[in-house]
Design a protein around this motif. Structure first.
Motif, mmCIF file in Angstrom:
data_model
loop_
_atom_site.group_PDB
_atom_site.id
_atom_site.type_symbol
_atom_site.label_atom_id
_atom_site.label_comp_id
_atom_site.label_asym_id
_atom_site.label_seq_id
_atom_site.Cartn_x
_atom_site.Cartn_y
_atom_site.Cartn_z
ATOM 1 N N HIS A 1 0.818 -1.202 0.000
ATOM 2 C CA HIS A 1 0.000 0.000 0.000
ATOM 3 C C HIS A 1 0.852 1.252 0.000
ATOM 4 O O HIS A 1 0.371 2.341 -0.205
ATOM 5 C CB HIS A 1 -0.931 -0.009 1.216
ATOM 6 C CG HIS A 1 -0.178 -0.101 2.509
ATOM 7 N ND1 HIS A 1 0.549 -1.218 2.853
ATOM 8 C CD2 HIS A 1 -0.017 0.780 3.510
ATOM 9 C CE1 HIS A 1 1.121 -1.026 4.023
ATOM 10 N NE2 HIS A 1 0.798 0.172 4.441
ATOM 11 N N LEU A 2 2.153 1.095 0.270
ATOM 12 C CA LEU A 2 3.001 2.282 0.358
ATOM 13 C C LEU A 2 3.850 2.505 -0.895
ATOM 14 O O LEU A 2 4.333 3.595 -1.125
ATOM 15 C CB LEU A 2 3.921 2.193 1.576
ATOM 16 C CG LEU A 2 3.226 2.252 2.929
ATOM 17 C CD1 LEU A 2 4.241 2.182 4.045
ATOM 18 C CD2 LEU A 2 2.402 3.520 3.072
ATOM 19 N N CYS B 1 5.324 11.477 6.874
ATOM 20 C CA CYS B 1 5.884 12.282 5.790
ATOM 21 C C CYS B 1 6.352 11.295 4.735
ATOM 22 O O CYS B 1 7.063 10.341 5.057
ATOM 23 C CB CYS B 1 7.085 13.089 6.264
ATOM 24 S SG CYS B 1 6.670 14.407 7.414
ATOM 25 N N ASN B 2 5.976 11.542 3.504
ATOM 26 C CA ASN B 2 6.310 10.623 2.413
ATOM 27 C C ASN B 2 7.536 11.159 1.669
ATOM 28 O O ASN B 2 7.447 12.119 0.934
ATOM 29 C CB ASN B 2 5.092 10.519 1.485
ATOM 30 C CG ASN B 2 5.286 9.475 0.406
ATOM 31 O OD1 ASN B 2 6.373 8.936 0.226
ATOM 32 N ND2 ASN B 2 4.207 9.202 -0.339
ATOM 33 N N PHE B 3 8.678 10.522 1.873
ATOM 34 C CA PHE B 3 9.891 10.960 1.191
ATOM 35 C C PHE B 3 10.257 10.022 0.052
ATOM 36 O O PHE B 3 11.418 9.937 -0.352
ATOM 37 C CB PHE B 3 11.052 11.075 2.190
ATOM 38 C CG PHE B 3 10.847 12.150 3.215
ATOM 39 C CD1 PHE B 3 10.769 13.481 2.830
ATOM 40 C CD2 PHE B 3 10.688 11.835 4.560
ATOM 41 C CE1 PHE B 3 10.559 14.489 3.770
ATOM 42 C CE2 PHE B 3 10.479 12.825 5.505
ATOM 43 C CZ PHE B 3 10.408 14.163 5.107
ATOM 44 N N THR B 4 9.263 9.301 -0.434
ATOM 45 C CA THR B 4 9.487 8.426 -1.578
ATOM 46 C C THR B 4 10.087 9.237 -2.723
ATOM 47 O O THR B 4 9.596 10.321 -3.035
ATOM 48 C CB THR B 4 8.155 7.791 -2.007
ATOM 49 O OG1 THR B 4 7.676 7.026 -0.905
ATOM 50 C CG2 THR B 4 8.324 6.889 -3.216
ATOM 51 N N GLY C 1 11.602 6.174 -7.446
ATOM 52 C CA GLY C 1 10.495 5.401 -6.875
ATOM 53 C C GLY C 1 10.852 4.702 -5.571
ATOM 54 O O GLY C 1 10.045 3.957 -5.016
ATOM 55 N N ASP C 2 12.078 4.901 -5.059
ATOM 56 C CA ASP C 2 12.454 4.252 -3.803
ATOM 57 C C ASP C 2 11.683 4.881 -2.644
ATOM 58 O O ASP C 2 11.659 6.098 -2.485
ATOM 59 C CB ASP C 2 13.960 4.398 -3.579
ATOM 60 C CG ASP C 2 14.743 3.584 -4.591
ATOM 61 O OD1 ASP C 2 14.548 2.354 -4.619
ATOM 62 O OD2 ASP C 2 15.523 4.169 -5.363
ATOM 63 N N GLN C 3 11.074 4.019 -1.840
ATOM 64 C CA GLN C 3 10.197 4.559 -0.809
ATOM 65 C C GLN C 3 10.916 4.832 0.505
ATOM 66 O O GLN C 3 11.845 4.105 0.903
ATOM 67 C CB GLN C 3 8.988 3.656 -0.592
ATOM 68 C CG GLN C 3 9.310 2.201 -0.368
ATOM 69 C CD GLN C 3 8.039 1.363 -0.416
ATOM 70 O OE1 GLN C 3 7.610 0.925 -1.456
ATOM 71 N NE2 GLN C 3 7.446 1.150 0.735
ATOM 72 N N TRP C 4 10.476 5.868 1.179
ATOM 73 C CA TRP C 4 11.051 6.241 2.471
ATOM 74 C C TRP C 4 10.048 7.113 3.211
ATOM 75 O O TRP C 4 9.452 8.023 2.610
ATOM 76 C CB TRP C 4 12.374 7.006 2.284
ATOM 77 C CG TRP C 4 13.118 7.116 3.581
ATOM 78 C CD1 TRP C 4 13.240 8.217 4.368
ATOM 79 C CD2 TRP C 4 13.804 6.063 4.253
ATOM 80 N NE1 TRP C 4 13.973 7.909 5.489
ATOM 81 C CE2 TRP C 4 14.323 6.599 5.441
ATOM 82 C CE3 TRP C 4 14.009 4.704 3.960
ATOM 83 C CZ2 TRP C 4 15.059 5.820 6.345
ATOM 84 C CZ3 TRP C 4 14.733 3.941 4.856
ATOM 85 C CH2 TRP C 4 15.257 4.501 6.034
ATOM 86 N N TYR C 5 9.853 6.800 4.486
ATOM 87 C CA TYR C 5 8.873 7.544 5.276
ATOM 88 C C TYR C 5 9.454 7.945 6.626
ATOM 89 O O TYR C 5 10.308 7.249 7.170
ATOM 90 C CB TYR C 5 7.620 6.693 5.532
ATOM 91 C CG TYR C 5 6.882 6.324 4.272
ATOM 92 C CD1 TYR C 5 5.875 7.150 3.773
ATOM 93 C CD2 TYR C 5 7.196 5.159 3.574
ATOM 94 C CE1 TYR C 5 5.200 6.821 2.604
ATOM 95 C CE2 TYR C 5 6.534 4.832 2.411
ATOM 96 C CZ TYR C 5 5.538 5.656 1.930
ATOM 97 O OH TYR C 5 4.872 5.350 0.778
ATOM 98 N N CYS C 6 8.976 9.057 7.154
ATOM 99 C CA CYS C 6 9.245 9.409 8.550
ATOM 100 C C CYS C 6 7.895 9.753 9.185
ATOM 101 O O CYS C 6 6.966 10.187 8.476
ATOM 102 C CB CYS C 6 10.141 10.641 8.666
ATOM 103 S SG CYS C 6 11.788 10.453 7.955
#
Ligand SMILES: *[C@@H]1O[C@H](CO)[C@@H](O)[C@H](O)[C@H]1NC(C)=O
Ligand SMILES: *[C@@H]1O[C@H](CO)[C@@H](O)[C@H](O)[C@H]1NC(C)=O
Ligand SMILES: *[C@@H]1O[C@H](CO)[C@@H](O)[C@H](O)[C@H]1NC(C)=O
Length: 569
Positions: free
Chosen positions: A66-67, A242-245, A250-255
């Protein structure tokens, strides 16, 4: 009826319910254990993982679909094939893990050299086979496979060594095979890295505790700052994200979103820490340094053979070292790779300088690749580091030899990276960096990305490599003469305190994936795994010693400065 009677009836009903539940659980577990296909087991796991509730930060079914962007059907198929290719036998323990005394014990286990067909004579060009019998702490035969064993054949006298290929017969027996590549006395070494029971724990960690290494970012505006947790995936119900994708790769990263600040106030990225108390006391006994964690297995009689010079019969029927899966071997401390590359030694700085004159060398990866940068910096007197005011271990780093027009750059790969704080403005994904290169015959790209992915489900690594691979393909399409070198993973020293975060089992699984994913591309694979495993006297180390690094860099240089640089496209 009075209240008390109702209470009584309800209690009895609950009690019956519990008994029924417990019974059905035991029955189901027994049944599972007998004949449930693997897929069902996975689902079962997923269900039971709900018990851990908040610990499961990723998603009910693995890589937080989903992310991220959903993979295409082709990519999904590739992912499934990759996961199949690293399928690892599991102990048949169902829910109840075996007692410690029933787990693999290297001290009780043995290996035997299988006699040669020529009456104990071995010749260069032959194959040596060794049989390994695993026993438990009671000295009883193990009945199932899944242990991680590493094998090496070496001759201290010639500083020669080669990695063996280990085959799991899934019944407590293993074979190890070695090509015989040099004359003289040679000694077999076998190591049990993990028991199968320990691997089961690591596997569970990888799937259920992918956030056991966590990351943090500082968000700041003016004098107000907040430190928030970050990762590839985060639980959405623990607060807004926070969506830092990365919009390009397209590499996903979140805080987690700071309470008072907006997402665009993030200023750095760093390792947050390591979760503790992830396994039981009993499970931790499976990772004891001098008992069952990277411990040698001894020979039943001898561990040494004498290898005679090659016979000159035409024996081309025999499988060669490459068919065995051997990528090279050491002789006099020099790596001799197979697979068509002519290895040169670059002992003189002038030879390296000559090779790299007018070249742009870009290195993207983790600290094991940074060693290449550091090595070149120490051996080339005219190569001067340009001070970019970066922390030494984090980079980015740059070195220049302006006389010979050589540029060297090193950058860490994008998150997840277990590093000291790095400015967000200096965080880059490899795929994006590659897209920013013109490429060409004077461009060399070296990639090395593996160590920081060990705590995640393999899909996270697959997706990252897929983005990198696409960028490599684009680079080679627009500039086919660009030299691309990929460094693989390597075995390392293992410590019980860090084993859930750094294990050769994790690395090996990623390494297989890396090799498959870059197969067929015009890239040179530097087989760090076998180069470290085969080395005749250096112990395993996350950051291999200089001798090995020199061999790796020499291999890259041999490829960069090979004859007939033009490649057929
Ligand atoms: C995985 O998650 C998706 C979406 O949340 C769901 O539709 C699907 O059924 C799940 N698959 C499994 C095997 O649980
Ligand atoms: C984060 O951003 C990416 C790219 O913009 C998007 O595909 C993804 O769905 C976003 N994730 C969430 C949870 O909104
Ligand atoms: C095999 O080796 C021997 C001695 O080294 C030599 O005399 C002979 O000619 C060789 N035979 C072949 C077929 O090369």
């Amino acid at each position: 009826m009075s209240r008390n009677v109702w209470k009584y009836i309800v209690s009895i009903l609950i009690l019956f319910g519990l008994i029924f539940l417990l019974r059905s659980i035991t029955i189901e577990q027994n049944w599972n254990y007998q004949r449930v296909p693997p897929l069902y087991k996975v689902q079962n796991w997923i269900q039971s993982s709900n018990l851990y509730g908040s610990l499961l930060r990723f998603h009910r079914n693995r890589t937080c679909p989903h992310l991220g962007q959903p993979p295409s059907s082709e990519e999904e198929l590739e992912e499934r094939n990759l996961l199949d290719s690293i399928d690892w036998p599991q102990p048949p323990s169902g829910s109840a893990p075996p007692a410690l005394t029933q787990t693999s014990d290297p001290a009780h286990s043995l290996f035997t050299i299988v006699p040669s067909q020529n009456g104990q004579r071995w010749y260069v060009g032959d194959q040596l086979e060794v049989q390994v019998h695993l026993h438990d702490f009671n000295g009883r035969h193990k009945r199932y496979g899944g242990d991680l064993l590493l094998a090496r054949l070496h001759s201290p006298k010639y500083k020669a060594g080669v990695a063996g290929q280990v085959l799991d017969h899934k019944n407590g027996l293993y074979s190890a095979r070695f090509p015989l590549l040099w004359e003289g006395s040679a000694q077999v070494g076998l190591t049990m890295v993990h028991s199968s029971e320990a691997v089961a724990v690591l596997r569970r960690m990888r799937e259920k505790q992918p956030d056991r290494v966590y990351f943090s970012s500082i968000f700041r505006r003016g004098s107000h700052s907040e430190k928030m947790e970050c990762n590839v995936c985060l639980l959405q119900d623990k607060g807004p994200l926070c969506n830092f994708t990365d919009p390009h790769s397209g590499d996903q990263w979140y805080c987690y979103k700071p309470k008072m600040l907006s997402c665009d106030t993030r200023i750095d990225h760093a390792i947050g820490g390591y979760l503790e108390n992830l396994i039981t006391k009993k499970e931790s006994l499976l990772f004891k340094s001098d008992v069952n964690l990277k411990v040698p297995i001894h020979a039943s009689t001898t561990d040494t053979i004498n290898v005679l010079p090659a016979r000159n019969e035409s024996s081309s029927q025999k499988p060669g070292p490459v068919q065995l899966g051997t990528s090279g071997y050491y002789y006099q401390d020099s790596w001799r790779p197979f697979g068509g590359i002519t290895m040169r030694r670059f002992d003189e700085a002038s030879a390296i300088t000559k090779c790299l004159t007018n070249k742009l060398v870009y290195m993207y990866g983790d600290s094991t690749l940074r060693q290449w940068f550091e090595y070149l910096l120490t051996v080339l007197p005219e190569l001067k580091e340009f001070n970019l005011q970066s922390p030494k271990k984090v980079g980015p780093l740059m070195a220049v030899d302006s006389t010979h027009n050589i540029l060297l750059e090193y950058r860490f790969h994008g998150p997840p990276t277990r590093i000291q704080p790095i400015r967000v403005s200096k965080l880059r994904y490899i795929a994006n960096e590659l897209d920013g290169l013109a490429g060409g015959p004077d461009t060399v790209v070296a990639l090395g990305i593996w160590a920081h992915f060990s705590t995640y489900p393999v899909e996270v690594y697959v997706r990252r490599l897929r983005h990198i691979r696409k960028a490599v393909v684009r680079l080679l399409d627009r500039a086919p003469e660009t030299v691309v070198v990929v460094r693989t993973a390597n075995p390392q020293a293992l410590t019980q305190d860090f084993i859930l975060f750094k294990s050769d089992w994790f690395s090996l699984q990623l390494d297989v994936v890396l090799r498959v994913m870059f197969k067929g591309l015009d890239v040179l694979l530097v087989d760090a795994w076998q180069m470290c495993l085969a080395h005749p006297y250096h112990p395993h180390d996350l950051h291999p010693p200089r001798t090995i690094v020199q061999n790796m860099v020499d291999m890259m240089l041999s490829h960069v400065c090979r004859d007939g640089t033009k490649k057929i496209v």
